[in-house]
Design a protein around this motif. Structure first.
Motif, PDB file in Angstrom:
ATOM      1  N   SER B 102       0.803  -1.226   0.000  1.00  0.00           N
ATOM      2  CA  SER B 102       0.000   0.000   0.000  1.00  0.00           C
ATOM      3  C   SER B 102       0.833   1.271   0.000  1.00  0.00           C
ATOM      4  N   ASP B 103       2.036   1.230   0.611  1.00  0.00           N
ATOM      5  CA  ASP B 103       2.858   2.454   0.574  1.00  0.00           C
ATOM      6  C   ASP B 103       3.352   2.729  -0.848  1.00  0.00           C
ATOM      7  N   GLU B 104       3.673   1.671  -1.580  1.00  0.00           N
ATOM      8  CA  GLU B 104       4.104   1.851  -2.973  1.00  0.00           C
ATOM      9  C   GLU B 104       2.973   2.396  -3.828  1.00  0.00           C
ATOM     10  N   TYR B 105       1.762   1.905  -3.545  1.00  0.00           N
ATOM     11  CA  TYR B 105       0.621   2.337  -4.337  1.00  0.00           C
ATOM     12  C   TYR B 105       0.334   3.817  -4.105  1.00  0.00           C
ATOM     13  N   LYS B 106       0.409   4.213  -2.836  1.00  0.00           N
ATOM     14  CA  LYS B 106       0.171   5.630  -2.519  1.00  0.00           C
ATOM     15  C   LYS B 106       1.181   6.530  -3.221  1.00  0.00           C
ATOM     16  N   GLU B 107       2.449   6.087  -3.200  1.00  0.00           N
ATOM     17  CA  GLU B 107       3.521   6.829  -3.845  1.00  0.00           C
ATOM     18  C   GLU B 107       3.223   6.982  -5.352  1.00  0.00           C
ATOM     19  N   TYR B 108       2.715   5.910  -5.922  1.00  0.00           N
ATOM     20  CA  TYR B 108       2.409   5.888  -7.357  1.00  0.00           C
ATOM     21  C   TYR B 108       1.271   6.870  -7.687  1.00  0.00           C
ATOM     22  N   ILE B 109       0.267   6.896  -6.813  1.00  0.00           N
ATOM     23  CA  ILE B 109      -0.859   7.813  -7.021  1.00  0.00           C
ATOM     24  C   ILE B 109      -0.364   9.264  -7.016  1.00  0.00           C
ATOM     25  N   CYS B 112       1.564   9.921 -10.279  1.00  0.00           N
ATOM     26  CA  CYS B 112       0.685  10.140 -11.435  1.00  0.00           C
ATOM     27  C   CYS B 112       0.028  11.507 -11.387  1.00  0.00           C
ATOM     28  N   SER B 113      -0.339  11.910 -10.182  1.00  0.00           N
ATOM     29  CA  SER B 113      -1.035  13.191 -10.105  1.00  0.00           C
ATOM     30  C   SER B 113      -0.064  14.325 -10.443  1.00  0.00           C
ATOM     31  N   LYS B 114       1.194  14.200 -10.005  1.00  0.00           N
ATOM     32  CA  LYS B 114       2.216  15.186 -10.410  1.00  0.00           C
ATOM     33  C   LYS B 114       2.472  15.079 -11.905  1.00  0.00           C
ATOM     34  N   ALA B 115       2.604  13.843 -12.384  1.00  0.00           N
ATOM     35  CA  ALA B 115       2.955  13.604 -13.783  1.00  0.00           C
ATOM     36  C   ALA B 115       1.955  14.262 -14.721  1.00  0.00           C
ATOM     37  N   GLU B 116       0.676  14.251 -14.327  1.00  0.00           N
ATOM     38  CA  GLU B 116      -0.320  14.808 -15.228  1.00  0.00           C
ATOM     39  C   GLU B 116      -0.132  16.307 -15.418  1.00  0.00           C
ATOM     40  N   SER B 117       0.224  16.998 -14.338  1.00  0.00           N
ATOM     41  CA  SER B 117       0.406  18.438 -14.536  1.00  0.00           C
ATOM     42  C   SER B 117       1.717  18.727 -15.264  1.00  0.00           C
ATOM     43  N   GLU B 129      11.590  16.212 -22.735  1.00  0.00           N
ATOM     44  CA  GLU B 129      12.553  15.989 -21.654  1.00  0.00           C
ATOM     45  C   GLU B 129      11.972  16.318 -20.277  1.00  0.00           C
ATOM     46  N   LEU B 130      11.072  17.286 -20.253  1.00  0.00           N
ATOM     47  CA  LEU B 130      10.426  17.666 -18.998  1.00  0.00           C
ATOM     48  C   LEU B 130       9.620  16.488 -18.449  1.00  0.00           C
ATOM     49  N   PHE B 131       8.944  15.798 -19.332  1.00  0.00           N
ATOM     50  CA  PHE B 131       8.040  14.722 -18.937  1.00  0.00           C
ATOM     51  C   PHE B 131       8.780  13.386 -18.767  1.00  0.00           C
ATOM     52  N   ARG B 132       9.910  13.248 -19.458  1.00  0.00           N
ATOM     53  CA  ARG B 132      10.619  11.965 -19.510  1.00  0.00           C
ATOM     54  C   ARG B 132      10.846  11.306 -18.139  1.00  0.00           C
ATOM     55  N   PRO B 133      11.423  12.001 -17.145  1.00  0.00           N
ATOM     56  CA  PRO B 133      11.677  11.313 -15.867  1.00  0.00           C
ATOM     57  C   PRO B 133      10.408  10.763 -15.223  1.00  0.00           C
ATOM     58  N   TYR B 134       9.301  11.456 -15.378  1.00  0.00           N
ATOM     59  CA  TYR B 134       8.036  10.976 -14.809  1.00  0.00           C
ATOM     60  C   TYR B 134       7.570   9.728 -15.547  1.00  0.00           C
ATOM     61  N   LEU B 135       7.619   9.800 -16.864  1.00  0.00           N
ATOM     62  CA  LEU B 135       7.168   8.668 -17.658  1.00  0.00           C
ATOM     63  C   LEU B 135       8.028   7.439 -17.363  1.00  0.00           C
ATOM     64  N   GLU B 136       9.327   7.671 -17.181  1.00  0.00           N
ATOM     65  CA  GLU B 136      10.214   6.545 -16.864  1.00  0.00           C
ATOM     66  C   GLU B 136       9.776   5.856 -15.565  1.00  0.00           C
ATOM     67  N   LYS B 137       9.471   6.672 -14.565  1.00  0.00           N
ATOM     68  CA  LYS B 137       9.042   6.092 -13.284  1.00  0.00           C
ATOM     69  C   LYS B 137       7.709   5.359 -13.419  1.00  0.00           C
ATOM     70  N   ILE B 138       6.818   5.936 -14.210  1.00  0.00           N
ATOM     71  CA  ILE B 138       5.499   5.308 -14.386  1.00  0.00           C
ATOM     72  C   ILE B 138       5.642   3.966 -15.091  1.00  0.00           C
TER      73      ILE B 138
END
Lengths: 503, 503
Positions: B102-109, B112-117, B129-138
């Motif tokens: 559950s801690d991993e899931y919360k982190e993921y949520i 994603c919410s940061k990634a969208e903005s 390049e701005l989005f790349r690090p987020y997409l990599e983590k996702i």
């Protein structure tokens, strides 16, 4: 003194935040049902509302809540002020709700829900006997509640306290007697006046879209923030605060009588200004709403009567109204219009009553409720007693119970002790107005200029921002320096009707 | 065999009913936020949605849920059929959700919410390049999920299974190859055609109110029940089923291109018909919604393309469209209009693509997702790969990443495995159409007469009423007698574009 928050305090605030969340969701569903939810979805939606309401109720009387109250009550001085008041509010609710045996309460909820549909039918058919057995049970249950909760001085005080904490039969008897002794002769004088307003101009066809345009413009002038609200159409208008950033107004358009929408919108707008200007720090607590029915009504009635029925207000807005209308006011001078919207005459229906006779409608209900609860009146005698009191106070008599004792929904829902709030709100409003004039002596001038900001700012400073942080009579005392005082309303009415009727 | 319900079964159904209640309340808040909720209230409303979502999620993985699954799974044959399927659905969710720490899931949520903005900004600035690090983590987290959940044959199957249970890489590779081999040459032929439709008539000023009037009329003709729904305006159109008695459609009006509203409304109307016609007995269970993204999309695309872009449909409705417009079609014969609304040409933006080229947009995304999840493609190479594939499939190349790899929101929200549903829905729709023609041979004639009732009835009988009682491929098999088959879509496209382009 505000200390660092303990984990216990934080957990408690999280707990109440969740209850607020349920209530906010319920509020939105309520608004939606009354502004255009598709009818085939209503039954299922009602179930959803029921489930969320149970959640919120169960949380208010849970063991967890009991533990928070027990643990935090001992160290109140260490709590943040908002937490303290939140705790008080939760404790009051807990004590009140816990004392009712839950099976009895459930039975009562079912009874009221049946009673409301029976009442509707009874009203339509003007058949009091149909409603009588339900009303008898409801009155009986309210007496039982007083048994569980206890009372001071007068049994009816316990019910009054739910809606207007601090206000008692003793207080009401005095102010109502005083009001009545002044209003009744004034109504009499007006009836005898030979120079009555001409009101034909009010009832011409006023297109709905144009009424809406005008209503929106007035809400804006009042300082209603459309980034924190919206205006929609409904059958029985209301305002609802979901959170201070989302406070919605609803209204109704009658194309044969623009007053329904215009004064209705100003009235609900007054309620809305209250909810929009509650301090942000109260969001997510049970304190984030108006402190009582009476104070809420003081805000709506202040704007409806002391702003919306004021001549200076129309000096600013009459041209706009004229331009929205289809020409119905073209030959009507401002003063004639002003007199028309302030016509006063005894009528049978409370919600259509004018400023002057309105309090008399409330007194009839107050006296009946007090009598019922104290076993001085029997439900079966209500139609007769109602009609007698209308004759005595207003000089007119309903020709049937539909326009008499059956006209209001309140009793079918078990709301005893609510009606006095309407009259209290009116007196509070007059007291606020009186005090405001000391601090804003150019009140009328501001209305003439259309600058309502200082008026709203005064209300926010003295009333709105506190939410439920202060009890109603403390709001009144702190704002005006006095307790409940009917004189300001009496003075206002005398002066106003002297002018309107050239007495 | 259906037996008498035990108390355990009843309790379980009450439990899931409560979860449904939370979801219905969340659905209404979502709709409200996208159709006019005041902006200042959004932040607090999001918190309320978050709390209710947590409630529903926590109930899905609670010990109580575990106990219901354990106790009821042993005696499935004694359960009502709806309870059985509900239990399966709850068990699938339980298993899936319980396996994620559950801690991993919360982190993921939060990610994603940061990634969208960040994605929004990256798209606007066309800065991958701005989005790349987020997409990599996702992408990384999605691989981790597959680790928790396991996979069969291909890792990507696990993600596909969330949106379209039963559909695999093996199946998709085959049908996509087949589709591509037919569509690409067809696109080529069309590009070379010397008789292209004239489309100027599409882009004249069409007043919003009149578009609304037309949209409402078409929804009505489709059999959309306005007692169980309503049409509102929004920025990104959607349909939402709160319960079968309350299914709302939203649309967007572009006064320079009426197609946005008209085809958008028909598309969302197709989704809405699905949700309005789910069997009443599924209300209050997790089965009371479309069975998969693909089957849902089959309904919207069926109405958008096989009804809304059909010539017979416009034989019936062109006069109404003309009368709503400001005269833009006065000199345009029906056939010219029909050809114009069926223009096909390669374009860069998926959501603006025509019927023929649309599947190619999906294939690009499918291949990229499959490659990312199977470690055959690196996030940092996406812009290059994206552009290469567009050139290869559509013969055009984005001039920047904003109109290329950054155009869709899906990846920023972690939705991998979703895109194929769009193309699957299209194939399903063509299969339904083919089968429907056997049973309703006068299909075109019905469209010409404006009698869409038999078409809706067919869909309700074969698709709508089941909700999630059947898996998508079972719906397909039972309705058409076959599995996924791209041929029907291919035949349709060939025939249609031969006619439109006079090939």
């Amino acid at each position: 003194m505000t200390a660092v928050m303990t984990d216990l305090e934080k957990d408690f605030l999280e707990y109440v935040k969740k209850m607020s969340a349920y209530n906010e969701a319920i509020g939105l569903m309520y608004w939606d049902m009354r502004t255009g939810a598709p009818k085939n979805g209503i039954e299922q939606r009602s179930e959803v509302i029921g489930m969320l309401s149970s959640d919120a109720f169960n949380m208010s009387v849970s063991e967890e809540m009991a533990a928070y109250i027990a643990k935090l009550s001992g160290k109140k001085e260490a709590l943040n002020e908002v937490t303290q008041k939140t705790l008080n509010e939760c404790k009051e609710n807990y004590d009140r709700n816990k004392k009712i045996p839950s099976d009895e309460y459930k039975e009562y909820i079912v009874l009221c829900s049946k009673a409301e549909s029976v009442w509707e039918q009874a009203k339509t058919e003007s058949n009091f006997e149909l409603f009588r057995p339900y009303l008898e049970k409801i009155v009986q249950f309210n007496k039982k509640l007083i048994g569980y909760w206890g009372y001071k001085e007068n049994k009816y005080n316990t019910l009054l306290d739910i809606y207007e904490p601090g206000v008692t039969v003793e207080i009401l008897d005095e102010v109502f007697a005083q009001l009545r002794s002044e209003i009744v002769p004034l109504v009499q004088k007006i009836a005898e006046s030979s120079d009555k307003p001409r009101t034909e101009c009010l009832f011409k066809h006023f297109p709905k879209e144009k009424q809406k345009e005008f209503s929106l413009a007035i809400l804006k002038k009042m300082g209603y923030d459309f980034n924190s609200g919206r205006l929609d159409e409904t059958v029985h208008p209301f305002a609802i605060g979901l959170n201070p950033g989302d406070v919605r107004v609803t209204t109704k358009y009658d194309e044969k009588d623009f007053r329904t929408a215009v004064f209705g919108t100003i009235h609900e707008g007054g309620h809305a200004l209250y909810e929009q200007n509650i301090s942000e720090e109260l969001v997510g607590t049970p304190l984030c709403t108006g402190t009582s029915m009476g104070i809420h009504e003081s805000q709506s009635l202040f704007y409806e009567n002391f702003v919306g029925r004021n001549k200076s207000f129309w000096q600013e807005n009459y041209d706009l109204l004229k331009s929205c209308s289809d020409g119905q006011f073209d030959d009507v001078p401002l003063n004639e219009f002003y007199r028309a919207i302030n016509e006063s005459k005894p009528s049978l229906i409370r919600i259509e009553a004018d400023e002057l006779t309105y309090p008399l409608h409330i007194m009839v209900r107050y006296e009946i409720e007090k009598g019922l609860i104290n076993d001085e009146i029997e439900v079966r005698d209500l139609p007769r007693i109602w009609n007698e009191k209308y004759e005595q106070y207003l000089g007119i008599k309903p020709s049937n119970d539909g326009e008499g004792v059956l006209q209001d929904v309140h009793w079918s829902g078990g709301s005893f002790g609510y009606f006095p709030s309407y009259a209290l709100g009116y007196m509070y409003a007059a007291q606020f107005k009186n005090k405001m004039l000391e601090e804003i002596p150019n009140y009328d001038e501001l209305l003439e200029k259309g600058d309502l900001e200082p008026i709203k700012a005064w209300m926010t400073k003295n009333v709105h921002r506190f939410g439920k942080m202060k009890k109603p009579l403390n709001i009144l005392q702190d704002a005006t320096g006095e307790g409940l005082n009917a004189n300001h309303l009496i003075e206002y009415l005398k002066e106003k009707y002297k002018e309107v009727y050239k007495l």
